[in-house]
Design a protein around this motif. Structure first.
Motif, short mmCIF file in Angstrom:
data_model
loop_
_atom_site.label_atom_id
_atom_site.label_comp_id
_atom_site.label_asym_id
_atom_site.label_seq_id
_atom_site.Cartn_x
_atom_site.Cartn_y
_atom_site.Cartn_z
N LYS A 166 -5.32 12.24 3.41
CA LYS A 166 -3.66 11.91 4.00
C LYS A 166 -3.81 10.96 5.04
N HIS A 167 -4.94 11.50 5.90
CA HIS A 167 -5.01 11.49 7.57
C HIS A 167 -4.97 9.44 7.60
N GLU A 168 -5.99 9.36 6.43
CA GLU A 168 -6.26 7.55 6.55
C GLU A 168 -4.50 7.05 5.57
N VAL A 169 -4.05 7.34 4.92
CA VAL A 169 -3.17 7.34 3.85
C VAL A 169 -1.70 6.73 5.13
N ASP A 170 -2.37 8.32 6.29
CA ASP A 170 -0.96 7.92 7.08
C ASP A 170 -0.90 6.78 8.11
N PHE A 171 -2.11 6.70 8.26
CA PHE A 171 -2.85 5.54 9.53
C PHE A 171 -2.08 4.52 8.97
N VAL A 172 -2.23 4.19 7.88
CA VAL A 172 -2.05 2.86 6.73
C VAL A 172 -0.69 2.74 7.05
N LYS A 173 -0.03 3.86 6.74
CA LYS A 173 1.85 3.48 6.35
C LYS A 173 2.34 2.81 7.96
N LYS A 174 1.71 3.72 8.48
CA LYS A 174 2.26 3.37 10.62
C LYS A 174 1.83 1.94 10.63
N THR A 175 0.24 1.49 10.48
CA THR A 175 0.39 0.18 11.59
C THR A 175 0.65 -0.74 10.10
N TYR A 176 0.93 -0.67 8.67
CA TYR A 176 0.90 -1.65 8.18
C TYR A 176 3.44 -1.47 7.38
N SER A 177 3.70 -0.22 7.88
CA SER A 177 4.83 -0.05 7.52
C SER A 177 5.53 0.06 5.64
N LYS A 178 4.36 -0.60 5.09
CA LYS A 178 4.00 -0.27 3.36
C LYS A 178 3.31 0.68 2.92
N THR A 179 3.72 0.57 2.01
CA THR A 179 2.06 2.03 0.93
C THR A 179 0.87 1.26 1.08
N TYR A 180 0.17 1.92 0.84
CA TYR A 180 -1.73 1.60 0.77
C TYR A 180 -1.85 0.41 -0.35
N ALA A 181 -0.92 0.42 -1.97
CA ALA A 181 -1.54 -0.65 -2.68
C ALA A 181 0.02 -1.74 -2.15
N GLN A 182 0.80 -1.50 -1.36
CA GLN A 182 2.14 -2.89 -1.37
C GLN A 182 0.81 -3.63 -0.40
N VAL A 183 0.37 -3.01 0.93
CA VAL A 183 -0.89 -3.61 1.16
C VAL A 183 -1.53 -4.81 0.34
N TYR A 184 -1.75 -4.08 -0.14
CA TYR A 184 -2.40 -4.86 -1.39
C TYR A 184 -2.38 -5.90 -1.72
N GLU A 185 -0.90 -5.70 -2.53
CA GLU A 185 -0.82 -6.60 -3.24
C GLU A 185 -0.10 -7.85 -3.04
N ASP A 186 0.45 -7.60 -1.18
CA ASP A 186 0.99 -8.72 -0.60
C ASP A 186 -0.08 -9.43 -0.39
N ALA A 187 -1.83 -8.82 -0.10
CA ALA A 187 -2.90 -9.41 0.65
C ALA A 187 -3.04 -10.11 -0.96
N LYS A 188 -2.72 -9.69 -1.82
CA LYS A 188 -3.02 -10.51 -2.93
C LYS A 188 -4.80 -10.43 -3.28
N ILE A 189 -4.63 -8.68 -3.66
CA ILE A 189 -6.89 -8.42 -3.71
C ILE A 189 -6.41 -8.38 -4.90
N LEU A 190 -5.18 -7.60 -5.45
CA LEU A 190 -5.50 -6.78 -6.87
C LEU A 190 -4.91 -7.42 -8.19
N GLY A 191 -5.68 -6.93 -9.41
CA GLY A 191 -5.72 -7.52 -10.49
C GLY A 191 -7.10 -6.97 -10.96
N PRO A 192 -7.74 -7.63 -12.42
CA PRO A 192 -8.83 -7.51 -13.50
C PRO A 192 -10.04 -6.82 -13.20
N LYS A 193 -9.89 -8.03 -11.92
CA LYS A 193 -11.63 -8.16 -11.41
C LYS A 193 -11.32 -6.54 -10.11
N THR A 194 -10.66 -6.80 -10.06
CA THR A 194 -10.58 -5.82 -8.67
C THR A 194 -10.71 -3.98 -8.84
N LEU A 195 -11.56 -3.45 -7.92
CA LEU A 195 -12.27 -1.74 -7.98
C LEU A 195 -11.86 -1.28 -6.75
#
Ligand SMILES: [Zn+2]
Length: 393
Positions: free
Chosen positions: A222-251
């Motif tokens: 939870k602390h890590e999730v809050d830190f990410v939200k504070k830093t980027y003003s969006k959800t963790y998955a949104q940060v990753y989607e915007d950085a275009k790192i998600l997909g079937p070859k991502t773990l």
């Protein structure tokens, strides 16, 4: 080679089959037939494992090699644990002789516990990661591995410049990715806290271009999730989607504290989630939303996550998976994820004992003769009263 034995084989999350007294024929590392023993079977021509049970060799979809010495260092939740134990252990890994010795020990342990395939984070150090690959190459293990990438919010000893991080990762990838059929390079940005979205994005571009996997962490604590939200003003998955790192070859490891929008993003992008229940129990991170991921048919894998996980033994990780869920889950489910499920995610021809699959087995010897899949799974997961031997043929 023909082996007379009893076979335990995963079918799906709720079904594991048990085949009493069958003959597995293996040629050049591949299973070419599985047939029941008949009256005419001449035992002299067979390797007689009729008192043993053979399962597919185990697969560990998430672990950290340099953290092996600090597994079990207890007392903190994620962020303090990283700073107190995990990151100092990764600093030690810079020493090449130390890295060589530790890599040997780590791969020996994988063999001892019956794991034939593992997906591994090294440290940020190129030289030590190179040496870890050299040691991997000497084994028969299938190793997916990459150097950690981090360029912000990290101790100065482990903080990289983004350009250097990318070029060193790329050089390792060129040298080791598919050098032989057992080795793959994995781009390994640590997580949104310590890897900038720009570096993540560039790493994902290299990974896609060179057809490798990319691994990172999401929504563990939870602390890590809050830190990410504070830093980027969006959800963790949104940060990753915007950085275009998600997909079937991502773990993505963990994904415990995922919101509805995040489930939607992970489902839409067909991203793989690696569940690490022993680490989740150890760091008090929370309960993995197993049912939600299963209902949405988001691919799930299983990992030890050593050193937050306390052991490389995937049977112990299966036990933790059962214990970490508030609801009872089928005993077949963790066994499925650690074999066939992980093999599907990694797109390897292993994880099952079937015609055409790689002959990578775990030979188990119990004190008593057990004759049903449930009895065998119970002993494997909840007792340690058996011997095991990894067979990579
Ligand atoms: Zn991890």
């Amino acid at each position: 080679m023909k082996i007379l034995t009893n076979i335990l084989n995963p079918i799906d999350r709720e079904t594991v089959e048990f085949l009493d007294e069958h003959i597995i024929e293996v040629e050049k590392g591949t299973v070419i037939s599985i047939t029941p023993k008949t009256k005419n079977t001449a035992k002299s021509k067979l390797k007689d494992f009729s008192k043993s049970v053979i399962t597919p060799a185990l697969i560990d979809a998430h672990t950290h090699l340099p953290q092996f010495p600090i597994a079990g260092n207890y007392g903190y939740e994620l962020m303090d644990w990283l700073n107190s134990y995990a990151l100092p252990a990764e600093m030690d890994f810079e020493n090449l002789q130390y890295a060589k010795n530790l890599s040997k020990k780590f791969f020996e342990e994988l063999k001892k516990v019956g794991t034939a395939t593992a997906v591994i984070y090294s440290s940020i150090h190129k030289g030590s990661t190179d040496i870890a690959f050299e040691e991997a190459e000497k084994t028969k293990l299938r190793i997916f591995m990459g150097k950690v990438m981090m360029n912000q919010n990290c101790p100065k000893e482990l903080c990289e410049n983004a350009i250097q991080s990318l070029s060193e990762s790329y050089e390792l990838q060129k040298k080791w990715h598919e050098k032989n059929e057992k080795l793959q390079y994995v781009y390994s940005p640590r997580f949104a806290v310590s890897t900038s979205p720009e570096l993540m994005h560039e790493a994902a571009k290299l990974s896609r271009l060179n057809k490798t996997f990319l691994q990172t962490h999401i929504n563990e604590n939870k602390h890590e999730v809050d830190f990410v939200k504070k830093t980027y003003s969006k959800t963790y998955a949104q940060v990753y989607e915007d950085a275009k790192i998600l997909g079937p070859k991502t773990l993505l490891a963990h994904a415990i504290h995922s919101t509805k929008e995040e489930f939607d993003i992970l489902q839409k992008t067909k991203t793989n989630i690696i569940h690490c229940p022993d680490a989740n129990l150890f760091l008090n991170s929370g309960q993995f939303p197993l049912k939600e991921f299963e209902n949405r048919e988001i691919p799930i894998g299983l990992g030890s996550d050593v050193g937050a996980g306390t052991t490389l033994d995937m049977f112990q990780i299966m036990k933790s998976m059962i214990y970490r869920q508030d609801d009872l889950i089928p005993i077949e489910s963790p066994f499925y994820y650690a074999t066939k499920g992980n093999a599907r995610i990694l797109d390897i021809n292993s994880g099952e004992i079937l015609e055409g699959k790689n002959a990578e087995f775990l030979k188990i010897d119990f004190k008593d003769s057990l004759k049903s899949s449930k009895e065998i799974l119970k002993k494997l997961i909840f007792s340690q009263d058996y011997k095991r031997e990894l067979l990579i043929l």
